[in-house]
Motif scaffolding. Sequence first.
Motif, PDB file in Angstrom:
ATOM      1  N   ALA A  25       9.735  13.513  -6.843  1.00 42.13           N
ATOM      2  CA  ALA A  25       8.919  14.473  -6.097  1.00 42.13           C
ATOM      3  C   ALA A  25       8.804  15.785  -6.862  1.00 42.13           C
ATOM      4  O   ALA A  25       7.732  16.402  -6.913  1.00 42.13           O
ATOM      5  CB  ALA A  25       9.521  14.710  -4.713  1.00 42.13           C
ATOM      6  N   ALA A  26       9.898  16.222  -7.481  1.00 41.60           N
ATOM      7  CA  ALA A  26       9.875  17.476  -8.247  1.00 41.60           C
ATOM      8  C   ALA A  26       8.853  17.415  -9.373  1.00 41.60           C
ATOM      9  O   ALA A  26       8.129  18.390  -9.635  1.00 41.60           O
ATOM     10  CB  ALA A  26      11.264  17.760  -8.816  1.00 41.60           C
ATOM     11  N   ILE A  27       8.773  16.279 -10.047  1.00 40.45           N
ATOM     12  CA  ILE A  27       7.829  16.132 -11.162  1.00 40.45           C
ATOM     13  C   ILE A  27       6.392  16.212 -10.660  1.00 40.45           C
ATOM     14  O   ILE A  27       5.536  16.886 -11.258  1.00 40.45           O
ATOM     15  CB  ILE A  27       8.103  14.807 -11.899  1.00 40.45           C
ATOM     16  N   LEU A  28       6.111  15.545  -9.543  1.00 36.34           N
ATOM     17  CA  LEU A  28       4.754  15.568  -8.993  1.00 36.34           C
ATOM     18  C   LEU A  28       4.399  16.940  -8.421  1.00 36.34           C
ATOM     19  O   LEU A  28       3.251  17.391  -8.535  1.00 36.34           O
ATOM     20  CB  LEU A  28       4.615  14.494  -7.919  1.00 36.34           C
ATOM     21  N   ILE A  29       5.362  17.617  -7.820  1.00 30.38           N
ATOM     22  CA  ILE A  29       5.107  18.969  -7.303  1.00 30.38           C
ATOM     23  C   ILE A  29       4.717  19.901  -8.444  1.00 30.38           C
ATOM     24  O   ILE A  29       3.795  20.725  -8.312  1.00 30.38           O
ATOM     25  CB  ILE A  29       6.347  19.483  -6.543  1.00 30.38           C
ATOM     26  N   ALA A  30       5.396  19.772  -9.583  1.00 35.00           N
ATOM     27  CA  ALA A  30       5.038  20.598 -10.741  1.00 35.00           C
ATOM     28  C   ALA A  30       3.639  20.255 -11.249  1.00 35.00           C
ATOM     29  O   ALA A  30       2.891  21.144 -11.675  1.00 35.00           O
ATOM     30  CB  ALA A  30       6.070  20.415 -11.850  1.00 35.00           C
ATOM     31  N   PRO A  89       0.790  -1.237   0.000  1.00 32.61           N
ATOM     32  CA  PRO A  89       0.000   0.000   0.000  1.00 32.61           C
ATOM     33  C   PRO A  89       0.818   1.281   0.000  1.00 32.61           C
ATOM     34  O   PRO A  89       0.266   2.352  -0.234  1.00 32.61           O
ATOM     35  CB  PRO A  89      -0.828  -0.117   1.284  1.00 32.61           C
ATOM     36  N   ASP A  90       2.110   1.193   0.250  1.00 34.54           N
ATOM     37  CA  ASP A  90       2.933   2.408   0.275  1.00 34.54           C
ATOM     38  C   ASP A  90       4.059   2.327  -0.752  1.00 34.54           C
ATOM     39  O   ASP A  90       5.098   2.952  -0.599  1.00 34.54           O
ATOM     40  CB  ASP A  90       3.524   2.609   1.672  1.00 34.54           C
ATOM     41  N   SER A  91       3.819   1.589  -1.839  1.00 37.18           N
ATOM     42  CA  SER A  91       4.881   1.358  -2.816  1.00 37.18           C
ATOM     43  C   SER A  91       4.882   2.427  -3.898  1.00 37.18           C
ATOM     44  O   SER A  91       3.900   3.151  -4.104  1.00 37.18           O
ATOM     45  CB  SER A  91       4.703  -0.012  -3.471  1.00 37.18           C
ATOM     46  N   LEU A  92       5.986   2.484  -4.633  1.00 36.85           N
ATOM     47  CA  LEU A  92       6.081   3.416  -5.755  1.00 36.85           C
ATOM     48  C   LEU A  92       5.127   3.030  -6.879  1.00 36.85           C
ATOM     49  O   LEU A  92       4.685   3.899  -7.642  1.00 36.85           O
ATOM     50  CB  LEU A  92       7.523   3.466  -6.264  1.00 36.85           C
ATOM     51  N   ASP A  93       4.806   1.743  -6.995  1.00 30.26           N
ATOM     52  CA  ASP A  93       3.801   1.337  -7.989  1.00 30.26           C
ATOM     53  C   ASP A  93       2.454   1.982  -7.673  1.00 30.26           C
ATOM     54  O   ASP A  93       1.733   2.420  -8.578  1.00 30.26           O
ATOM     55  CB  ASP A  93       3.658  -0.185  -8.013  1.00 30.26           C
ATOM     56  N   LEU A 133      -5.561  12.762  -5.263  1.00 28.31           N
ATOM     57  CA  LEU A 133      -4.777  11.672  -5.846  1.00 28.31           C
ATOM     58  C   LEU A 133      -3.333  12.112  -6.070  1.00 28.31           C
ATOM     59  O   LEU A 133      -2.385  11.371  -5.772  1.00 28.31           O
ATOM     60  CB  LEU A 133      -5.415  11.217  -7.157  1.00 28.31           C
ATOM     61  N   PHE A 134      -3.145  13.326  -6.614  1.00 29.80           N
ATOM     62  CA  PHE A 134      -1.790  13.865  -6.763  1.00 29.80           C
ATOM     63  C   PHE A 134      -1.097  13.959  -5.400  1.00 29.80           C
ATOM     64  O   PHE A 134       0.077  13.605  -5.253  1.00 29.80           O
ATOM     65  CB  PHE A 134      -1.838  15.259  -7.393  1.00 29.80           C
ATOM     66  N   GLN A 135      -1.824  14.460  -4.408  1.00 31.49           N
ATOM     67  CA  GLN A 135      -1.221  14.662  -3.083  1.00 31.49           C
ATOM     68  C   GLN A 135      -0.823  13.340  -2.443  1.00 31.49           C
ATOM     69  O   GLN A 135       0.247  13.227  -1.831  1.00 31.49           O
ATOM     70  CB  GLN A 135      -2.201  15.433  -2.199  1.00 31.49           C
ATOM     71  N   ARG A 136      -1.677  12.335  -2.589  1.00 31.18           N
ATOM     72  CA  ARG A 136      -1.341  11.031  -2.017  1.00 31.18           C
ATOM     73  C   ARG A 136      -0.137  10.420  -2.737  1.00 31.18           C
ATOM     74  O   ARG A 136       0.752   9.840  -2.107  1.00 31.18           O
ATOM     75  CB  ARG A 136      -2.548  10.100  -2.115  1.00 31.18           C
ATOM     76  N   SER A 137      -0.108  10.560  -4.064  1.00 33.56           N
ATOM     77  CA  SER A 137       1.034  10.055  -4.829  1.00 33.56           C
ATOM     78  C   SER A 137       2.320  10.738  -4.391  1.00 33.56           C
ATOM     79  O   SER A 137       3.355  10.085  -4.181  1.00 33.56           O
ATOM     80  CB  SER A 137       0.791  10.288  -6.326  1.00 33.56           C
ATOM     81  N   LEU A 138       2.264  12.056  -4.226  1.00 29.64           N
ATOM     82  CA  LEU A 138       3.446  12.805  -3.797  1.00 29.64           C
ATOM     83  C   LEU A 138       3.903  12.365  -2.409  1.00 29.64           C
ATOM     84  O   LEU A 138       5.108  12.201  -2.166  1.00 29.64           O
ATOM     85  CB  LEU A 138       3.143  14.303  -3.807  1.00 29.64           C
ATOM     86  N   ALA A 139       2.967  12.153  -1.496  1.00 28.68           N
ATOM     87  CA  ALA A 139       3.336  11.749  -0.137  1.00 28.68           C
ATOM     88  C   ALA A 139       4.083  10.415  -0.147  1.00 28.68           C
ATOM     89  O   ALA A 139       5.080  10.238   0.567  1.00 28.68           O
ATOM     90  CB  ALA A 139       2.085  11.655   0.733  1.00 28.68           C
ATOM     91  N   ILE A 140       3.625   9.470  -0.974  1.00 26.25           N
ATOM     92  CA  ILE A 140       4.306   8.172  -1.062  1.00 26.25           C
ATOM     93  C   ILE A 140       5.704   8.346  -1.638  1.00 26.25           C
ATOM     94  O   ILE A 140       6.685   7.791  -1.122  1.00 26.25           O
ATOM     95  CB  ILE A 140       3.480   7.194  -1.920  1.00 26.25           C
ATOM     96  N   VAL A 141       5.812   9.125  -2.708  1.00 27.29           N
ATOM     97  CA  VAL A 141       7.118   9.342  -3.342  1.00 27.29           C
ATOM     98  C   VAL A 141       8.086   9.998  -2.366  1.00 27.29           C
ATOM     99  O   VAL A 141       9.265   9.624  -2.286  1.00 27.29           O
ATOM    100  CB  VAL A 141       6.950  10.188  -4.622  1.00 27.29           C
ATOM    101  N   GLN A 142       7.608  10.964  -1.611  1.00 27.50           N
ATOM    102  CA  GLN A 142       8.495  11.635  -0.659  1.00 27.50           C
ATOM    103  C   GLN A 142       8.954  10.684   0.442  1.00 27.50           C
ATOM    104  O   GLN A 142      10.100  10.759   0.892  1.00 27.50           O
ATOM    105  CB  GLN A 142       7.789  12.855  -0.068  1.00 27.50           C
ATOM    106  N   ARG A 143       8.076   9.776   0.860  1.00 29.05           N
ATOM    107  CA  ARG A 143       8.490   8.799   1.875  1.00 29.05           C
ATOM    108  C   ARG A 143       9.484   7.791   1.304  1.00 29.05           C
ATOM    109  O   ARG A 143      10.448   7.407   1.973  1.00 29.05           O
ATOM    110  CB  ARG A 143       7.265   8.060   2.431  1.00 29.05           C
ATOM    111  N   GLN A 144       9.241   7.355   0.079  1.00 24.75           N
ATOM    112  CA  GLN A 144      10.054   6.286  -0.490  1.00 24.75           C
ATOM    113  C   GLN A 144      11.346   6.793  -1.139  1.00 24.75           C
ATOM    114  O   GLN A 144      12.372   6.119  -1.086  1.00 24.75           O
ATOM    115  CB  GLN A 144       9.238   5.513  -1.537  1.00 24.75           C
ATOM    116  N   LYS A 145      11.282   7.962  -1.773  1.00 25.55           N
ATOM    117  CA  LYS A 145      12.436   8.462  -2.530  1.00 25.55           C
ATOM    118  C   LYS A 145      13.073   9.703  -1.919  1.00 25.55           C
ATOM    119  O   LYS A 145      14.186  10.068  -2.292  1.00 25.55           O
ATOM    120  CB  LYS A 145      12.013   8.781  -3.972  1.00 25.55           C
ATOM    121  N   GLY A 146      12.368  10.364  -1.016  1.00 21.31           N
ATOM    122  CA  GLY A 146      12.902  11.566  -0.397  1.00 21.31           C
ATOM    123  C   GLY A 146      12.165  12.815  -0.858  1.00 21.31           C
ATOM    124  O   GLY A 146      11.678  12.886  -1.986  1.00 21.31           O
TER     125      GLY A 146
END
Length: 443
Positions: free
Chosen positions: A314-319, A267-271, A295-308
């Motif tokens: 994270a930069a791509i999703l923030i944009a 449930p918290d994977s990059l996939d 949906l964007f916000q949840r995706s970003l939160a996972i990426v920030q936890r998993q990748k930093g």
Amino acid sequence: MRFPQLALALSLMFPLSLAAADWRQLQLQASQALQDGRLDEALELARQALDEAQHSHGKESAHSASSLNDLALIESERGNHTQALELIGGAVAIATKALGPEHDNTLALLLNQGLLAQAAGNHPQAMDALQRYLDIQRHRKDADAPSRLKALGALGHSYLASGQYPAAERSARQALAILAGQEPPDPLWQAASLDDLAQALLRQDRRQAAIEALQQALALRREALGDDGEVATSLERLARQYEAQGRHEETLSLRRQALAILEKHAPDSLDIAQHLNELAMQHYRREEYAQAAPLFQRSLAIVQRQKGENSIEAAILIASLGRLKQSQGDEKGAWELFERSLAIHRDNPSQPLYRAQALSDRGLLNYRKRRLREAEADFLEAQALLEDLYGHDSPELLPILNNLLVLYQNQRQSAKAAPYARRIRELGKHERSGLPGTVSTAA
């Protein structure tokens, strides 16, 4: 298609002497080091094995060919693709002379040569080696079906990369014909070959036939795997084609199914983050901003936890969130998000296309606020990035060139506008490829 890992050491068809036993032991140790990810140690052991083979059996021996193959595979894993291709080329030449062109070991080396060339992006060399391998195997009654399937899959990918779409289609259909002759056929190989067929059909603008292939692939994976990550990936492939046909509800249904499968396992994977992003983008394109935002916000939160928090992902999703804010009329929120995204891009310049897009987005905000000097700087930096990426004559430059043309025309700077007008006329004669990440106009 995913292929089994290349074999490190080849089994030679003669008894081992004591010297050969020492060589074989070094090979096995190198193989284990490679599997464990100890690449420097694997390289040193493989070099020792090559020295032993050349000393005991000669530089033109089958043992030496096998050791050159080992070194090629290790160098490929180390990212040294040019060296890897030189080594495997030498191995094939030696084995052809020592064992003959149709010997099992020679054919295994020839297949490895094609796969290594394909992985390195050297598609002409890959196509040559793989086609020679398949031509020989076609006339053998004892031809190894899995290896032929592997070769056909890689050959098809090289055809696709080279723009030879009918040839890629033929490779996929040949693989499916081999599988149809098996009892029982392997459903996962069938699904992978159907995916390859779909890609070739899409490149030939035969979307409906591609959709039918993707539907078959999905059905095979579901039956074989149940709720598995590969099924989720298959659902997303089909969803993209439904979306292209405007089948909005069916697309959403497939993406929600994929998300549900992934949430069961990780449930918290990059996939999960990727699928959330796909769902968000679908809502965004339909101007359903309220559904897209969480949906964007949840995706970003996972990426920030998993990748930093400062990862390029994270930069791509923030944009993306910035563009959403901009579409909702929240220019202040959009500006802050573009600034955050670009700050990460400056520290990690590995994605120039997405950086150019964020620059153009910020430039558009500057333009609307009549901060024209800042808008010009953003657009010019985006132009430079895209020219480095695509070259000066690519139609992919049209949107950013148009941004600058509009900017200069509105300031009555005809001397600056004129070169852009000429370039746009020239590039406009060519169709744009429609690749993702193109920037928007300032008009």
